[in-house]
Design an enzyme around this catalytic site. Structure first.
Site, PDB file in Angstrom:
ATOM      1  N   SER A   1      37.905  51.017  38.063  1.00 45.78           N
ATOM      2  CA  SER A   1      38.940  50.750  37.026  1.00 45.78           C
ATOM      3  C   SER A   1      40.236  51.670  37.434  1.00 45.78           C
ATOM      4  O   SER A   1      40.822  51.208  38.616  1.00 45.78           O
ATOM      5  CB  SER A   1      38.278  51.219  35.854  1.00 45.78           C
ATOM      6  OG  SER A   1      39.139  51.047  34.583  1.00 45.78           O
TER       7      SER A   1
ATOM      8  N   ASP B   1      34.582  40.171  32.513  1.00 50.70           N
ATOM      9  CA  ASP B   1      35.053  41.412  32.297  1.00 50.70           C
ATOM     10  C   ASP B   1      35.849  41.547  31.066  1.00 50.70           C
ATOM     11  O   ASP B   1      37.024  41.065  31.128  1.00 50.70           O
ATOM     12  CB  ASP B   1      35.702  42.103  33.612  1.00 50.70           C
ATOM     13  CG  ASP B   1      35.991  43.484  33.400  1.00 50.70           C
ATOM     14  OD1 ASP B   1      35.887  44.068  32.254  1.00 50.70           O
ATOM     15  OD2 ASP B   1      36.239  44.328  34.395  1.00 50.70           O
TER      16      ASP B   1
ATOM     17  N   HIS C   1      32.255  45.397  32.873  1.00 56.48           N
ATOM     18  CA  HIS C   1      33.243  46.355  33.436  1.00 56.48           C
ATOM     19  C   HIS C   1      32.792  47.396  34.361  1.00 56.48           C
ATOM     20  O   HIS C   1      33.652  48.083  35.109  1.00 56.48           O
ATOM     21  CB  HIS C   1      34.333  46.678  32.543  1.00 56.48           C
ATOM     22  CG  HIS C   1      35.455  47.771  33.057  1.00 56.48           C
ATOM     23  ND1 HIS C   1      36.526  47.041  33.891  1.00 56.48           N
ATOM     24  CD2 HIS C   1      36.115  49.063  33.113  1.00 56.48           C
ATOM     25  CE1 HIS C   1      37.592  47.601  34.136  1.00 56.48           C
ATOM     26  NE2 HIS C   1      37.185  49.042  33.569  1.00 56.48           N
TER      27      HIS C   1
END
Length: 272
Positions: A101, A224, A252
């Protein structure tokens, strides 16, 4: 800084750096928003059979402390500088940085600052910009949605964590993952976490993508809730040397929900 430690030792202690395994290559695993290094352990410990691996935490309490001597953490660039300092403290060159991320983007900004410290990047569920920018860019969030999340965080941190945690894993994964993530969120400093969330969701680093000095593997789940596939494809298209690997999973956080797939993708990349 702890005056009893050297600057390098202080840096490693501040980020709780742990090193495992042995091998010619070193993989450095960066945790995403709301997570600590332990979320990477199933993947990292398996790869430590063949490589040296480094686990660390972003020191958000330090970054957002009321300390006039601390550097300003008003952008992700400062966290990238922290990564460069950590690699320097470990005397690492040609490291493979694996970031989940926002840590993926932090790794990219670190590589721009110190290209010789990196061999390549692996970005897991990254986004150069989370806000929509019509008509040509879909980031996944409207500004009103981000403001709503930050407002909820201020009013009721528990409700906020109960809203965000299920989104991180989606409806098709075991609810236990979301429950564990919520517990992780609730153990952290709400003020520091809020500032990091704001920085994550409002940053725009699309212009920096073309400056990436090393090859990149982008690993993404097709479904996601935090990063739409359109944003992923934009990121891959703008990077000078990038390859996209889509997993057969959703959510995610595939390194938590589907670690075997992530391990396979990393091993394929390392042996290509």
């Amino acid at each position: 800084m702890n005056l009893a430690l050297s600057p390098a030792q202080d840096c490693l202690a501040r980020h709780r750096v742990r090193v495992f395994g042995d091998g010619r290559r070193t993989l450095v695993f960066g945790p995403g928003f709301g997570c600590q290094q332990t979320v990477w352990e199933p993947v990292a410990m398996e790869l430590a059979r063949e490589h040296r691996v480094v686990l660390f935490d972003f020191h958000l309490d330090h970054a957002f402390a009321d300390n006039p001597q601390a550097p300003p953490y008003d952008s992700l660039w400062a966290h990238g500088t922290d990564v460069v300092e950590m690699l320097s403290a470990l005397d690492l060159h040609d490291a493979i940085f694996v970031g989940h991320s926002v840590a993926g983007m932090i790794g990219l900004l670190a590589a721009i600052q110190a290209p010789k410290r990196f061999e390549r990047l692996v970005m897991l569920g990254p986004s150069a910009r989370h806000l929509n920018d019509p008509p040509h860019y879909t980031g996944g969030f409207e500004r009103a949605q981000v403001d709503g999340l930050l407002d909820l965080m201020d009013r009721n941190f528990l409700d906020w964590s109960n809203t965000v945690a299920p989104l991180a894993f989606g409806e098709f994964n075991d609810p236990a993952y979301a429950a564990d993530f919520q517990a992780r969120l609730c153990r952290q400093d709400p003020r520091a976490l809020r500032e990091f969330l704001k920085l994550t969701l409002l940053s725009d680093h699309r212009a920096e993508l073309a400056r990436c000095p090393v090859p990149v593997l982008v690993v993404q789940n097709p479904h996601d809730d935090f990063v739409p596939l359109a944003a992923t494809r934009h990121l891959v298209d703008q990077l000078p040397d990038a390859r996209l690997r889509l997993l057969d999973a959703s959510g995610h956080c595939p390194h938590i929900s589907h670690p075997c797939q992530v391990i396979r993708a990393l091993r394929e990349s390392l042996t290509a």
